[in-house]
Motif scaffolding. Sequence first.
Motif, PDB file in Angstrom:
ATOM      1  N   ILE B 179     -10.848  -8.290  -6.294  1.00 55.46           N
ATOM      2  CA  ILE B 179      -9.471  -8.010  -5.884  1.00 55.46           C
ATOM      3  C   ILE B 179      -9.470  -6.734  -5.055  1.00 55.46           C
ATOM      4  O   ILE B 179      -9.925  -5.686  -5.515  1.00 55.46           O
ATOM      5  N   ALA B 180      -9.004  -6.841  -3.816  1.00 57.65           N
ATOM      6  CA  ALA B 180      -8.974  -5.673  -2.932  1.00 57.65           C
ATOM      7  C   ALA B 180      -7.523  -5.203  -2.770  1.00 57.65           C
ATOM      8  O   ALA B 180      -6.594  -5.962  -3.006  1.00 57.65           O
ATOM      9  N   ARG B 181      -7.364  -3.966  -2.343  1.00 57.85           N
ATOM     10  CA  ARG B 181      -6.063  -3.330  -2.139  1.00 57.85           C
ATOM     11  C   ARG B 181      -5.231  -3.326  -3.416  1.00 57.85           C
ATOM     12  O   ARG B 181      -4.039  -3.624  -3.407  1.00 57.85           O
ATOM     13  N   TYR B 182      -5.867  -2.986  -4.509  1.00 61.48           N
ATOM     14  CA  TYR B 182      -5.195  -2.981  -5.805  1.00 61.48           C
ATOM     15  C   TYR B 182      -4.535  -1.630  -6.039  1.00 61.48           C
ATOM     16  O   TYR B 182      -5.123  -0.585  -5.768  1.00 61.48           O
ATOM     17  N   SER B 183      -3.301  -1.669  -6.517  1.00 71.49           N
ATOM     18  CA  SER B 183      -2.587  -0.428  -6.773  1.00 71.49           C
ATOM     19  C   SER B 183      -2.076  -0.408  -8.215  1.00 71.49           C
ATOM     20  O   SER B 183      -1.038  -0.990  -8.515  1.00 71.49           O
ATOM     21  N   PRO B 184      -2.816   0.239  -9.129  1.00 76.73           N
ATOM     22  CA  PRO B 184      -2.399   0.250 -10.538  1.00 76.73           C
ATOM     23  C   PRO B 184      -0.974   0.769 -10.733  1.00 76.73           C
ATOM     24  O   PRO B 184      -0.268   0.321 -11.624  1.00 76.73           O
ATOM     25  N   LYS B 185      -0.558   1.687  -9.869  1.00 75.42           N
ATOM     26  CA  LYS B 185       0.801   2.212 -10.027  1.00 75.42           C
ATOM     27  C   LYS B 185       1.843   1.129  -9.769  1.00 75.42           C
ATOM     28  O   LYS B 185       2.821   0.994 -10.508  1.00 75.42           O
ATOM     29  N   ARG B 186       1.644   0.349  -8.713  1.00 74.59           N
ATOM     30  CA  ARG B 186       2.606  -0.706  -8.406  1.00 74.59           C
ATOM     31  C   ARG B 186       2.583  -1.792  -9.482  1.00 74.59           C
ATOM     32  O   ARG B 186       3.581  -2.460  -9.709  1.00 74.59           O
ATOM     33  N   VAL B 187       1.434  -1.963 -10.128  1.00 75.28           N
ATOM     34  CA  VAL B 187       1.357  -2.927 -11.228  1.00 75.28           C
ATOM     35  C   VAL B 187       2.250  -2.439 -12.380  1.00 75.28           C
ATOM     36  O   VAL B 187       3.040  -3.193 -12.942  1.00 75.28           O
ATOM     37  N   ILE B 188       2.146  -1.148 -12.707  1.00 78.32           N
ATOM     38  CA  ILE B 188       2.971  -0.581 -13.781  1.00 78.32           C
ATOM     39  C   ILE B 188       4.451  -0.707 -13.439  1.00 78.32           C
ATOM     40  O   ILE B 188       5.288  -1.012 -14.285  1.00 78.32           O
ATOM     41  N   ASP B 189       4.769  -0.510 -12.167  1.00 73.18           N
ATOM     42  CA  ASP B 189       6.170  -0.617 -11.755  1.00 73.18           C
ATOM     43  C   ASP B 189       6.669  -2.060 -11.741  1.00 73.18           C
ATOM     44  O   ASP B 189       7.855  -2.301 -11.514  1.00 73.18           O
ATOM     45  N   GLY B 190       5.770  -3.005 -11.951  1.00 72.27           N
ATOM     46  CA  GLY B 190       6.183  -4.411 -11.983  1.00 72.27           C
ATOM     47  C   GLY B 190       6.299  -5.034 -10.603  1.00 72.27           C
ATOM     48  O   GLY B 190       6.865  -6.105 -10.438  1.00 72.27           O
ATOM     49  N   ASP B 191       5.736  -4.348  -9.589  1.00 74.80           N
ATOM     50  CA  ASP B 191       5.850  -4.843  -8.217  1.00 74.80           C
ATOM     51  C   ASP B 191       4.588  -5.549  -7.740  1.00 74.80           C
ATOM     52  O   ASP B 191       4.553  -6.060  -6.618  1.00 74.80           O
ATOM     53  N   MET B 192       3.540  -5.522  -8.526  1.00 73.36           N
ATOM     54  CA  MET B 192       2.280  -6.125  -8.070  1.00 73.36           C
ATOM     55  C   MET B 192       1.650  -6.923  -9.205  1.00 73.36           C
ATOM     56  O   MET B 192       1.700  -6.519 -10.367  1.00 73.36           O
ATOM     57  N   ILE B 210     -10.797  -3.230  -6.122  1.00 70.65           N
ATOM     58  CA  ILE B 210     -10.993  -2.068  -5.244  1.00 70.65           C
ATOM     59  C   ILE B 210      -9.621  -1.443  -5.039  1.00 70.65           C
ATOM     60  O   ILE B 210      -8.704  -2.105  -4.535  1.00 70.65           O
ATOM     61  N   PRO B 211      -9.456  -0.180  -5.430  1.00 72.11           N
ATOM     62  CA  PRO B 211      -8.128   0.420  -5.279  1.00 72.11           C
ATOM     63  C   PRO B 211      -7.753   0.583  -3.807  1.00 72.11           C
ATOM     64  O   PRO B 211      -8.614   0.840  -2.963  1.00 72.11           O
ATOM     65  N   GLN B 256      -6.457   1.314 -14.261  1.00 70.72           N
ATOM     66  CA  GLN B 256      -5.304   1.967 -14.893  1.00 70.72           C
ATOM     67  C   GLN B 256      -4.722   3.025 -13.966  1.00 70.72           C
ATOM     68  O   GLN B 256      -5.426   3.648 -13.195  1.00 70.72           O
ATOM     69  N   HIS B 257      -3.425   3.212 -14.111  1.00 65.94           N
ATOM     70  CA  HIS B 257      -2.776   4.290 -13.377  1.00 65.94           C
ATOM     71  C   HIS B 257      -2.689   5.501 -14.299  1.00 65.94           C
ATOM     72  O   HIS B 257      -2.260   5.383 -15.446  1.00 65.94           O
TER      73      HIS B 257
END
Lengths: 83, 269
Positions: B179-192, B210-211, B256-257
């Motif tokens: 998985i590329a362009r992963y953003s743990p913060k956006r996952v926590i926000d429920g957007d990803m 890959i973050p 993790q974020h």
Amino acid sequence: MRLIDYFRSSKRNSAVQAKERLQVIIAHGRSERNGPDYFPRMKQDLLAVIKKYTHAETDDIKVTLEKEGNYEILELNVTIPPE
Amino acid sequence: MARIVVVTSGKGGVGKTTTSAAFGAGLALKGYRTVVVDFDIGLRNLDLIMGCERRVVYDFINVIHGEAKLNQALIKTKQLDNLYILPASQTRDKDSLTEEGVMLVLEELKKSFDYIICDSPAGIERGAHFAMYFADEAIIVTNPEVSSVRDSDRILGILASKSMRAERNMDPVQEHLLIARYSPKRVIDGDMLKFDDVQELLDVPFLGAIPESDSVLLASNRGVPVILDNKTDAAEAYMDAVSRFLGEEVPHRFLQHHRKGFFGRLFGS
């Protein structure tokens, strides 16, 4: 419950929607992929015949092929809307 | 025994070439003789990402047509002695790729390399088909986003039915999800989409995420594979993924974020 969860629950989480939509579309794609080569064409023909005689739209017609043991079951489910 | 690895995704712009360059360099760092082959005929870019663009004389199609020997077209990278690239042609049309031609080139590469990384073009046409046809293993590059996940699923279907291994009833192509362009913060926000949701949807063993990182752009600006950019998150995440690809057990570090500061403490988990 964390404070932030309280605010978050008020609007529907878009990632959850993405997952639900993907579950449906991927399951659909896989059922077609695993079926026989003629299945997509046969499905098109069935849809055309049903539409010719009824007012059913594509969304009202469900054609699925499932495997059970040694048999394959073709299921045709049509909701015919009132005239 | 040489292994042929295709880097593919279906969708464009998800990070195939970046991943091909990173995996090529990562495997070379691990001591394997590695070549990265650009299958994007007409739109070559691998040479630029790997900083070899000014040394391209002959290309993949020249070799297929017998206009150049394979070792005239191979370019050794400046960074690593055991890492080479075979550039795509920029001018010919993609019909120049033939099954026999591709097979002969890959067979010859197998004699002198441990890993042959095939950088697939986007789409499911000729170039993409030949990039995956002879593969032993596949790295599916996916962004946590609906269209990329769906396209990856289509590619998995093609690997399972149209690859040489599938057609000849051999052991299936070994698949890996990156998985590329992963953003743990956006996952926590429920957007990803979360990495394990993507993994569950595609049902392919997970190599790593890959973050999303500025260092990927900076590395491509310089023409250096991002994995050689020490100490950045993207480089370390790629190196971990390469290790897992080789069967090593490496804990995941970038899923993790980590919140910081006052708000982090107030709202933190």
